[in-house]
Design an enzyme around this catalytic site. Structure first.
Site, short mmCIF file in Angstrom:
data_model
loop_
_atom_site.label_atom_id
_atom_site.label_comp_id
_atom_site.label_asym_id
_atom_site.label_seq_id
_atom_site.Cartn_x
_atom_site.Cartn_y
_atom_site.Cartn_z
N GLY A 110 39.50 31.28 28.30
CA GLY A 110 38.84 30.12 27.72
C GLY A 110 37.32 30.16 27.86
O GLY A 110 36.61 29.51 27.09
N GLU B 23 44.56 36.85 29.01
CA GLU B 23 45.78 36.02 28.98
C GLU B 23 47.05 36.85 29.02
O GLU B 23 48.08 36.41 29.53
CB GLU B 23 45.78 35.14 27.72
CG GLU B 23 44.75 34.03 27.72
CD GLU B 23 43.39 34.44 27.20
OE1 GLU B 23 43.14 35.65 27.01
OE2 GLU B 23 42.57 33.54 26.98
N GLU C 238 36.20 32.27 25.08
CA GLU C 238 36.42 31.46 23.88
C GLU C 238 35.37 30.36 23.74
O GLU C 238 34.91 30.05 22.65
CB GLU C 238 37.83 30.86 23.90
CG GLU C 238 38.91 31.94 23.72
CD GLU C 238 40.31 31.43 24.01
OE1 GLU C 238 40.56 30.99 25.16
OE2 GLU C 238 41.16 31.47 23.11
N ALA D 283 40.74 28.98 31.26
CA ALA D 283 41.43 27.70 31.44
C ALA D 283 41.93 27.65 32.88
O ALA D 283 42.16 28.71 33.50
CB ALA D 283 42.60 27.62 30.46
N1 COA Z 1 42.00 28.98 36.90
C1 COA Z 1 42.09 28.39 38.09
N2 COA Z 1 41.44 28.85 39.19
C2 COA Z 1 40.68 29.92 39.03
C3 COA Z 1 40.54 30.60 37.81
C4 COA Z 1 41.26 30.07 36.69
N3 COA Z 1 41.16 30.63 35.47
N4 COA Z 1 39.73 31.68 37.98
C5 COA Z 1 39.35 31.65 39.27
N5 COA Z 1 39.92 30.61 39.91
C6 COA Z 1 39.78 30.22 41.31
C7 COA Z 1 40.59 31.12 42.23
O1 COA Z 1 41.93 30.69 42.27
C8 COA Z 1 39.86 30.93 43.53
O2 COA Z 1 40.22 29.68 44.07
P1 COA Z 1 40.57 29.53 45.66
O3 COA Z 1 39.29 29.95 46.35
O4 COA Z 1 40.91 28.09 45.82
O5 COA Z 1 41.70 30.49 45.90
C9 COA Z 1 38.40 30.82 43.10
O6 COA Z 1 38.44 30.42 41.73
C10 COA Z 1 37.64 32.10 43.21
O7 COA Z 1 38.32 33.11 42.47
P2 COA Z 1 38.76 34.52 43.10
O8 COA Z 1 39.91 35.02 42.27
O9 COA Z 1 38.97 34.39 44.56
O10 COA Z 1 37.43 35.38 42.83
P3 COA Z 1 37.33 36.97 42.67
O11 COA Z 1 35.88 37.27 42.69
O12 COA Z 1 38.23 37.65 43.60
O13 COA Z 1 37.90 37.25 41.18
C11 COA Z 1 38.13 36.83 38.81
C12 COA Z 1 37.21 36.76 40.05
C13 COA Z 1 37.41 36.12 37.67
C14 COA Z 1 38.37 38.29 38.43
C15 COA Z 1 39.48 36.15 39.10
O14 COA Z 1 39.21 34.85 39.63
C16 COA Z 1 40.38 35.97 37.92
O15 COA Z 1 41.00 36.92 37.47
N6 COA Z 1 40.50 34.72 37.40
C17 COA Z 1 41.42 34.40 36.34
C18 COA Z 1 40.90 34.88 35.02
C19 COA Z 1 41.90 34.57 33.91
O16 COA Z 1 43.01 35.06 33.87
N7 COA Z 1 41.46 33.71 32.97
C20 COA Z 1 42.26 33.37 31.82
C21 COA Z 1 43.01 32.14 32.07
S1 COA Z 1 44.01 31.72 30.67
#
Ligand code: COA
Length: 258
Positions: A110, A133, A113, A64
């Site tokens: 999400g 989460e 999910e 999400a």
């Molecule tokens: N919501 C909003 N933005 C998200 C996102 C999310 N769930 N997951 C990634 N993004 C965005 C990042 O903020 C970043 O945006 P920016 O370039 O404007 O800063 C972009 O996507 C790229 O992500 P980044 O974190 O820089 O990539 P990475 O390769 O370093 O890491 C992940 C990849 C997937 C490990 C990391 O993005 C992450 O942990 N995301 C969240 C996962 C999460 O907690 N999901 C559950 C949500 S309830």
């Protein structure tokens, strides 16, 4: 569509979540557009099945959209989960037409999910699954606690949800979370070939099978009764008569969805 790109191939709708700069995170617009697209999948007779995948080579869906979380209180959080489950996740699961996930990278929160709401999942070898989460002080809200437990069992589901750890595609295969792992280049072709096989079957039988298997996981229903009713109803269809006739006449059945 602002956040989805749609392509149509052999009566299969390929739905690509298209926010690659945000790793295809599910914001309110994605949820609304997925909901409208699923209505079309369910109701448009031209569409026989669908694939959900993510844009780019990094993510299926990274969860999400966390940037929409800051303003939420308990009421808002509840509404977010309830609306998403009703409008998208349950709609996919209950679709009478098969919807499969082609998981082409991160499927987190999400995203995991969303993949689990699909009827089954294929993964690219670069796929990663997780419910992180807990790292945000939250729990899964789009059905993850239920569907993950159904798919991989209680112990594995709780380990994933409580640690927030990710698993790779090979582990997801071993857990039964995905049916096949293929190279990223082969992912869409594999998904299309499975759906082409299913699309050649009788659509009402496909719908009946989905309904009956779903009933196995619905505590409000007796799945055996659902199966008996669906099995019986199919005998009144032209396609069931065609299926038996074609077998006896040693020819290929031509199904019409009637
Ligand atoms: N919501 C909003 N933005 C998200 C996102 C999310 N769930 N997951 C990634 N993004 C965005 C990042 O903020 C970043 O945006 P920016 O370039 O404007 O800063 C972009 O996507 C790229 O992500 P980044 O974190 O820089 O990539 P990475 O390769 O370093 O890491 C992940 C990849 C997937 C490990 C990391 O993005 C992450 O942990 N995301 C969240 C996962 C999460 O907690 N999901 C559950 C949500 S309830």
């Amino acid at each position: 569509m602002q956040t989805l790109s749609l392509a149509f191939h052999n009566r299969i709708l390929i739905i690509t979540i298209n926010r690659p700069d945000k790793l295809n995170a599910l914001n309110a617009t994605v949820i609304e557009e997925l909901s409208a697209t699923m209505d079309d999948v369910c109701n448009n007779p031209e569409i026989r099945s669908a694939i959900i995948t993510g844009s780019g080579d990094k993510a299926f869906v990274a969860g999400a959209d966390i940037s929409e979380f800051n303003t939420l209180d308990a009421t808002g959080g509840r509404a977010l989960a309830e609306k998403g489950q009703l409008l998208v996740f349950n709609k996919i699961e209950q679709s009478p037409k098969p919807v499969i996930a082609a998981v082409n990278g991160f499927a987190l929160g999400g995203g995991c999910e969303l993949a689990m709401a699909c009827h089954f999942r294929l993964a690219g070898s670069n796929a990663k699954f997780g419910q992180p989460e807990v790292n945000l002080g939250l729990i899964p809200g789009y059905g993850g606690t239920q569907r993950l437990a159904h798919l991989v069992g209680k112990g594995r589901a709780l380990e994933l949800i409580l640690t927030g750890n990710m698993i790779d595609a090979a582990t997801a295969l071993q857990y039964g979370l995905v049916n096949h792992v293929v190279s990223p280049e082969e992912l869409l072709t594999k998904a299309l070939s499975i759906l082409e096989l299913i699309n050649a079957k009788a659509p009402l039988a496909v719908a009946g099978a989905i309904k009956a298997v779903n009933a196995a996981f619905d505590t409000q229903l007796n799945g055996y009764d659902t199966e008996i009713a669906a099995f019986g109803a199919l005998f009144d269809t032209e396609d069931a008569k065609e299926g038996a006739a074609a077998f006896l006449e040693k020819r290929r059945a031509v199904f019409k969805g009637r």
